[in-house]
Design a protein around this motif. Structure first.
Motif, PDB file in Angstrom:
ATOM      1  N   PRO A   1      51.741  23.277  48.049  1.00 17.25           N
ATOM      2  CA  PRO A   1      50.903  23.842  46.961  1.00 17.25           C
ATOM      3  C   PRO A   1      50.423  22.788  45.972  1.00 17.25           C
ATOM      4  O   PRO A   1      49.462  23.026  45.230  1.00 17.25           O
ATOM      5  N   TYR A   2      51.069  21.629  45.955  1.00 14.07           N
ATOM      6  CA  TYR A   2      50.764  20.627  44.938  1.00 14.07           C
ATOM      7  C   TYR A   2      50.027  19.400  45.493  1.00 14.07           C
ATOM      8  O   TYR A   2      49.360  18.690  44.740  1.00 14.07           O
TER       9      TYR A   2
ATOM     10  N   SER B   1      47.545  17.833  48.555  1.00 16.59           N
ATOM     11  CA  SER B   1      46.633  18.167  49.654  1.00 16.59           C
ATOM     12  C   SER B   1      47.066  17.452  50.938  1.00 16.59           C
ATOM     13  O   SER B   1      47.849  16.495  50.905  1.00 16.59           O
TER      14      SER B   1
END
Length: 285
Positions: free
Chosen positions: A36-37, A39
Motif C-alpha cells: 500500500p505504501y 509502488s
C-alpha cells in the motif's frame, strides 16, 4: 588447519546465501506489508540498492575474514616449506661435512699418535690436506646442488657410487670391503637412488664410527617392484637400541629417509656384528 578449513567453508556458504536470503526476505516483506505504501516500480528499484547495502555491511567483513584466513594458510605453508628446507640442509650437512670431518679427526688422531712415536711422515700430512680439500669441495658442491631444482638433477650410477664410497672408506680408514650388487639402476628413480645412497653412506660411516669393524660387505638385489640392500660388518655391535641412544642423529636421519620413501628398515646387532637392511616390497632374504 581443520578449524581454518571449516571457517572457510562457512564463509563461502554465507557469501552465497546472504544475498539470496536478503532478496527473499525483502520480497516477502514488500508484498505482505509495504504494497500500500511502495509502488511496484519503486520496490524493484529498491531491491538492488538493498542487496548492495547488505553486501557492504555483511559481506565485506566476510571477505576480509576469508583473506585473513588465506594469509594464515600461506604463512603456515611457508613455515612448513622452511622447516622442510632446514631438514634437507641438515641431511646434506650430515651426509657430507659431518662424515668427512669425522674421517679428518681419525687422521689427526693417527697423526698425533705418529708424532708421539716420532714417525710423522709427509704422507700423513698430505692425506689430511687431501681430506680438508675434500670437505671444501663438498661444501661448494652442496651449495651448488641446493641451487639446482630436483627435476634438473642428472642421473647417476648407484652401483658405481657405492663402489666409490667403499673404496674411499677402505683407503682412508683401512677396512676390508666387499660388494655384491645385482640391483639395476633403472629399478630406482633418481630421487630414490639419491636417498638410498645416503642411507648406505650413513651405514658405512657408522661401521667404523661405532662398531670398530675390520670388514664391511654390501649386497644389493631385486627389481623395480621389490629389492633388498644389506650392509653387514663384523664389529662389536650395539649394546642398546641405537635409535634411542642420545646423539644418534645419523641413524634418525636414515630412518626418516627410509620411512619417507615408503621402504622398510631393519637393524640387527650382536657380538659378531651388525646388519642394516633396507627393503622395498616383499623380498626373500
Amino acid at each position: 588447519m581443520q578449524e581454518g578449513t571449516a571457517t572457510y567453508k562457512q564463509i563461502k556458504y554465507m557469501i552465497l546465501l546472504l544475498p539470496t536470503l536478503m532478496v527473499g526476505i525483502w520480497e516477502i516483506v514488500r508484498h505482505q506489508f509495504l504494497m500500500p505504501y511502495i509502488s511496484m516500480d519503486l520496490g524493484n528499484y529498491l531491491t538492488p540498492v538493498l542487496v548492495f547495502l547488505v553486501s557492504l555491511v555483511l559481506l565485506l567483513p566476510l571477505f576480509s575474514l576469508m583473506e585473513r584466513n588465506q594469509r594464515e594458510l600461506e604463512q603456515e605453508r611457508a613455515l612448513k616449506d622452511a622447516m622442510k628446507a632446514r631438514e634437507g640442509l641438515a641431511k646434506e650437512l650430515h651426509d657430507g661435512m659431518a662424515q668427512s670431518l669425522f674421517l679428518l679427526s681419525v687422521k689427526i688422531d693417527r697423526l698425533e699418535a705418529s708424532r708421539k712415536n716420532g714417525e710423522v711422515s709427509e704422507e700423513n700430512v698430505d692425506q689430511i690436506k687431501k681430506t680438508v680439500h675434500e670437505v671444501n669441495r663438498y661444501v661448494r658442491q652442496a651449495i651448488a646442488n641446493l641451487k639446482i631444482p630436483v627435476s634438473e638433477q642428472s642421473s647417476f650410477s648407484l652401483e658405481q657410487s657405492v663402489k666409490d664410497q667403499l673404496a674411499q672408506m677402505a683407503n682412508e680408514i683401512m677396512i676390508e670391503a666387499s660388494l655384491d650388487w645385482s640391483l639395476q639402476d633403472d629399478a630406482l628413480s633418481p630421487s630414490e637412488k639419491s636417498e638410498l645412497l645416503s642411507c648406505i653412506r650413513e651405514a658405512i660411516i657408522n661401521v667404523r664410527k661405532h662398531t670398530r669393524a675390520g670388514l664391511v660387505s654390501i649386497t644389493g638385489a631385486g627389481d623395480e617392484k621389490s629389492w633388498r640392500v644389506v650392509v653387514t660388518d663384523n664389529g662389536e655391535g650395539f649394546q642398546h637400541n641405537p635409535f634411542e641412544v642420545s646423539g644418534s642423529y645419523g641413524l634418525q636421519i636414515m630412518k626418516e629417509r627410509v620411512e619417507g620413501m615408503g621402504w622398510k628398515l631393519r637393524l640387527t646387532s650382536s657380538d659378531t656384528g651388525t646388519q642394516v637392511e633396507i627393503t622395498k616390497g616383499e623380498v626373500s632374504p
